[in-house]
Design an enzyme around this catalytic site. Structure first.
Site: not given
Ligand code: GFB
Length: 301
Positions: A181, A7, A173, A157, A130
């Site tokens: 935005k 990752g 997120h 975390p 998830y």
């Protein structure tokens, strides 16, 4: 001692790449290996021969994405996690360091959340897929530790944010979503729509802080129990919006859309174990972390 980090293109992986000096680290990402494909995964592990795997790769998303695609989140994370553990067993790795997050905890837990209450009840509905995949990661880790003698450290975390977000993803997120935005609204002179009432509270931890802790654990401490990583500072989404509007000099209107998902109202987590292990750890102040995140947004690759 070879350390394989999966990752590496992600939020935490990128933060780790920036602070690792040692040359015994191999950072991999989906361009090099599809962890959802067992043959590819075994091939990579046989090439690298890691003794420690820091498994950061996961399919993650915000509350909307998690609500819409529970099967994707469960299946893809389960597949990656099973493949990583099978490959680790084949190459006889010594330790796997893996990650969950405080959103996998029971929706009606006692507060502050403590690591071993993770399975004491169903997660919030918005996180169903998830959360269970991450809980099964803990089961995988403990069962491999027992049967195959592979050490397992689970780091948990709170809500992570940072400059190396995937800025292109839809429904990420809250922090990257709001930054995008506000940036768009500034250009078009429009208002911004924020989800929920603004009353929801979150603990936000800066990705580079989590990276520093992870490297410390990889180097020096083989944890016996899962470790929550949080700065223990809850802030409301309303406060978050106010800080971001100030930092981004936005002067438009804020529209609160309560028909959008708000997820858990709050998920405060305990710093007790963390402080015992890292008594002098300094978390990045929130505004400083946001400013670094903003420059990551502006300079995104
Ligand atoms: O960051 P977020 O999607 O994740 O939402 P969760 C945090 C809060 O921000 C929620 C509100 O109360 C949202 O309603 N919010 C307001 C927004 N405006 C927005 C917006 O434009 N976008 C987003 N995304 N949120 C996640 C889990 O839950 O926690 C993940 O879904 C992950 O699996 C993460 O584990 C740590 O904190 O609600």
């Amino acid at each position: 001692l070879k350390i394989l980090v999966t990752g590496a293109q992600g939020l935490l992986g990128s933060a780790m790449k920036e602070i690792v000096q040692e040359n015994d680290y191999h950072f991999t990402d989906r361009r090099e290996c599809d962890l959802e494909n067992l043959e590819n995964t075994i091939e990579l592990f046989e090439k690298v021969q890691p003794s420690i795997i820091i498994h950061l790769a996961a399919k993650v998303g915000g509350v909307q994405a998690n609500s819409n695609f529970p099967a994707d989140y469960f299946e893809r994370n389960m597949t990656m996690n099973l493949n990583v553990f099978k490959a680790a067993k084949i190459v006889k790795a010594n330790r796997i360091i893996a990650f969950a997050s405080t959103c996998v905890f029971p929706d009606s837990a006692k507060y502050p959340l403590i690591a071993h209450s993770m399975q004491d009840g169903p997660p919030h509905a918005s996180n169903y897929g998830y959360a269970y995949a991450k809980r099964m990661l803990a089961v995988l880790g403990e069962s491999y530790r027992k049967q195959h003698k592979i050490d397992f450290n689970l780091l948990i975390p709170a809500n992570m944010y940072g400059p190396d977000e995937n800025w292109r993803t839809e429904n990420g997120h809250v922090i990257p979503d709001l930054i995008k935005k506000i940036s768009k609204a500034k250009q078009s002179g429009q208002n911004i729509e924020v989800w929920g009432s603004g009353r929801a509270k979150r603990e936000f931890v800066f990705s580079k802080d989590v990276a520093r802790v992870t490297l410390e654990i990889a180097r020096n401490s083989n944890l016996e129990t899962p470790l929550i990583i949080t700065n223990g500072q809850e802030i409301s989404i309303r406060e978050l919006v106010e800080i971001l509007i100030e930092l981004m000099n936005f002067d438009g209107e804020v529209i609160w859309n309560t028909s959008k998902p708000e997820g858990q109202l709050r998920k405060p987590s305990s710093q007790e174990d963390f402080k015992r292990l890292f008594p002098n750890f300094e978390f990045t102040p929130f505004r400083e972390g946001l400013l670094k995140t903003l420059s990551g947004f502006i300079n995104q690759k």
